[in-house]
Design an enzyme around this catalytic site. Structure first.
Site, PDB file in Angstrom:
ATOM      1  N   ARG A 112       0.808  -1.237   0.000  1.00 58.85           N
ATOM      2  CA  ARG A 112       0.000   0.000   0.000  1.00 58.85           C
ATOM      3  C   ARG A 112       0.836   1.281   0.000  1.00 58.85           C
ATOM      4  NH1 ARG A 112      -3.431  -3.145   3.636  1.00 58.85           N
ATOM      5  NH2 ARG A 112      -5.280  -3.806   2.488  1.00 58.85           N
ATOM      6  N   LYS A 133       3.356  11.735 -10.914  1.00 60.01           N
ATOM      7  CA  LYS A 133       2.553  10.821 -11.723  1.00 60.01           C
ATOM      8  C   LYS A 133       3.340   9.533 -11.935  1.00 60.01           C
ATOM      9  CE  LYS A 133      -0.324  13.760 -14.698  1.00 60.01           C
ATOM     10  NZ  LYS A 133      -0.559  14.125 -16.112  1.00 60.01           N
ATOM     11  N   GLU A 175       9.950  17.913 -24.553  1.00 61.85           N
ATOM     12  CA  GLU A 175       9.217  18.295 -23.336  1.00 61.85           C
ATOM     13  C   GLU A 175       9.638  19.682 -22.847  1.00 61.85           C
ATOM     14  OE1 GLU A 175       6.676  16.953 -22.073  1.00 61.85           O
ATOM     15  OE2 GLU A 175       6.675  14.809 -22.531  1.00 61.85           O
ATOM     16  N   LYS A 215       7.384  23.205 -14.588  1.00 63.00           N
ATOM     17  CA  LYS A 215       6.603  22.028 -14.192  1.00 63.00           C
ATOM     18  C   LYS A 215       6.221  22.115 -12.704  1.00 63.00           C
ATOM     19  CE  LYS A 215       5.129  17.641 -14.475  1.00 63.00           C
ATOM     20  NZ  LYS A 215       5.887  16.476 -14.925  1.00 63.00           N
ATOM     21  N   GLU A 225      -4.287  17.314 -11.269  1.00 64.04           N
ATOM     22  CA  GLU A 225      -4.720  17.576 -12.643  1.00 64.04           C
ATOM     23  C   GLU A 225      -6.220  17.884 -12.739  1.00 64.04           C
ATOM     24  OE1 GLU A 225      -2.852  16.083 -16.788  1.00 64.04           O
ATOM     25  OE2 GLU A 225      -3.833  14.512 -15.631  1.00 64.04           O
ATOM     26  N   ARG A 229      -2.950  21.923 -14.465  1.00 62.64           N
ATOM     27  CA  ARG A 229      -1.958  20.899 -14.786  1.00 62.64           C
ATOM     28  C   ARG A 229      -2.222  20.256 -16.141  1.00 62.64           C
ATOM     29  NH1 ARG A 229       0.846  16.297 -10.852  1.00 62.64           N
ATOM     30  NH2 ARG A 229       2.168  15.436 -12.491  1.00 62.64           N
ATOM     31  N   ASN A 233      -0.154  18.813 -20.835  1.00 64.32           N
ATOM     32  CA  ASN A 233      -0.430  17.791 -21.843  1.00 64.32           C
ATOM     33  C   ASN A 233      -0.400  18.349 -23.261  1.00 64.32           C
ATOM     34  OD1 ASN A 233      -0.926  15.389 -20.169  1.00 64.32           O
ATOM     35  ND2 ASN A 233      -2.647  16.555 -19.381  1.00 64.32           N
ATOM     36  N   HIS A 236       0.395  16.086 -26.259  1.00 67.27           N
ATOM     37  CA  HIS A 236       0.359  14.691 -25.831  1.00 67.27           C
ATOM     38  C   HIS A 236      -0.845  13.906 -26.341  1.00 67.27           C
ATOM     39  CE1 HIS A 236       3.634  16.006 -23.342  1.00 67.27           C
ATOM     40  NE2 HIS A 236       3.781  14.819 -22.826  1.00 67.27           N
ATOM     41  N   HIS A 240       0.573  10.620 -27.684  1.00 66.65           N
ATOM     42  CA  HIS A 240       0.278   9.315 -27.089  1.00 66.65           C
ATOM     43  C   HIS A 240      -0.405   8.389 -28.097  1.00 66.65           C
ATOM     44  CE1 HIS A 240       0.361  10.694 -22.573  1.00 66.65           C
ATOM     45  NE2 HIS A 240       1.558  10.555 -23.100  1.00 66.65           N
ATOM     46  N   HIS A 253       8.946   8.742 -26.963  1.00 65.96           N
ATOM     47  CA  HIS A 253       7.866   9.569 -26.428  1.00 65.96           C
ATOM     48  C   HIS A 253       8.031  11.023 -26.860  1.00 65.96           C
ATOM     49  CE1 HIS A 253       4.933  11.266 -23.693  1.00 65.96           C
ATOM     50  NE2 HIS A 253       5.871  12.034 -23.167  1.00 65.96           N
TER      51      HIS A 253
END
Length: 352
Positions: A112, A133, A175, A215, A225, A229, A233, A236, A240, A253
């Site tokens: 956990r 993330k 990025e 960032k 997000e 935030r 993206n 992206h 993606h 990427h």
């Protein structure tokens, strides 16, 4: 790095991998280093040298996006159990974004949740290592299985970046360009004057520091997000989709995001009737040998993949767009419009 719920230090400097034992404040019962085959060969021994009296284990995964899978996620859990890691253990993610995302998600879910530290070794990981993330991919989409789980620290040794390939340099700088586009026009213009084949260490450190500041400032306001935030993206949604469409690993990427940035600027110019830096960015990408030949596009398949994007709502694609450099707009677009923009974008990209 400080958010409403978490706070952790970010260290950037030369040869920091030899100072982990001084930078890590807590005393852990055992440590698991997760790395990939390429990075482990270069730097695992250096990391081990920090902990001569600790129980330190290592788990090495294949290099590449394909390792961000449920199979390797399960394998790392198996390794952690076999090594006897407990709740007072630490995972060190030594590598690029794939290692950081995967090892971070393992840390988030093992017993956990146990501590992990990001030790990024790529430029691209300046983005993924900051912000908490963590995720793995599903064959139907990127990063669809994951969580928000901040590291205990980010320790960025810029000396490790000297071994990067041109492909990895391009991937990371996409990025940085994204961060500049959404927040800092002067930084963006400075990047457009940068030749990636002739970078000084001072330039690289300055660019990384600027990118991380952008960032961190955004994540500090919106950790989960819910609002601003989403701006991160930019590029992206198509990026993606291209990664998934071509098969993870076929395109990096960052190289996919670079194409996605152009696509976002292309839509923005038409939707808002504004002149945006599409042409200057295209010129810079070509000069730095970004692979922009995307071939024939299966528009229907790409639209469907874009609709599985985490930003999509009610199966409607949400695009992060720009009204001008530094001014972001989130726009819902229907399938017909996306297909139209994909057609016109491809024609523009190949110069038809």
């Amino acid at each position: 790095m400080k958010t409403s719920t978490n706070s952790y230090p970010i260290f950037i400097g030369d040869r920091l991998r030899f100072q982990l034992n001084q930078l890590i404040e807590k005393d852990y019962t055992s440590i698991l280093i997760v790395s990939d085959e390429k990075v482990a060969e270069l730097y695992v021994t250096d990391i081990l040298g920090n902990f001569p009296e600790k129980k330190v284990y290592r788990s090495i995964i294949p290099a590449g996006e394909q390792s961000k899978s449920v199979d390797f996620f399960y394998q790392l859990h198996t390794d952690a159990i076999k090594f006897g890691l407990d709740r007072a253990s630490l995972i060190i993610a030594l590598g690029g974004g794939v290692v950081g995302d995967l090892a971070g998600f393992v840390a988030a879910t093992y017993m956990r949740g146990i501590d992990f530290i990001q030790v990024p070794t790529t430029i691209l990981a300046h983005d993924s290592s900051v912000g908490g993330k963590v995720a793995i991919n599903h064959q139907l989409g990127k990063n669809l299985i994951g969580s928000f789980y901040p590291p205990a620290a980010v320790i960025y040794d810029t000396q490790t970046l000297k071994t990067l390939s041109e492909e990895e340099m391009r991937s990371g700088y996409a990025e940085l360009v994204k961060e500049a586009l959404i927040a800092d026009e002067a930084f963006f213009n400075k990047l457009l004057k940068t030749d990636l084949r002739d970078l000084s260490n001072d330039q690289l450190t300055e660019h990384l520091t600027n990118g991380i500041k952008i960032k961190a400032s955004i994540v500090g306001i919106d950790e989960k997000e819910a609002g601003i935030r989403k701006n991160l993206n930019l590029g992206h949604t198509l990026g993606h989709a291209l990664e998934a469409e071509k098969g993870y690993g076929a395109i990096t990427h960052g190289e996919a995001v670079a194409i996605g940035l152009l696509f976002s600027l292309h839509i923005s110019e038409r939707l808002f009737s504004r002149k945006l830096p599409y042409e200057p960015l295209l010129h810079w990408l070509k000069n730095n040998q970004y692979p922009l030949n995307i071939g024939e596009l299966d528009e229907e398949s790409l639209v469907n993949r874009m609709k599985t994007d985490k930003k999509a709502l009610n199966a409607t694609i949400q695009m992060v767009l720009l009204k001008q450099t530094g001014e972001v707009a989130i726009q819902e677009l229907n399938d017909r419009d996306i297909r139209m923009y994909l057609k016109s974008f491809r024609r523009r990209l190949v110069g038809e």
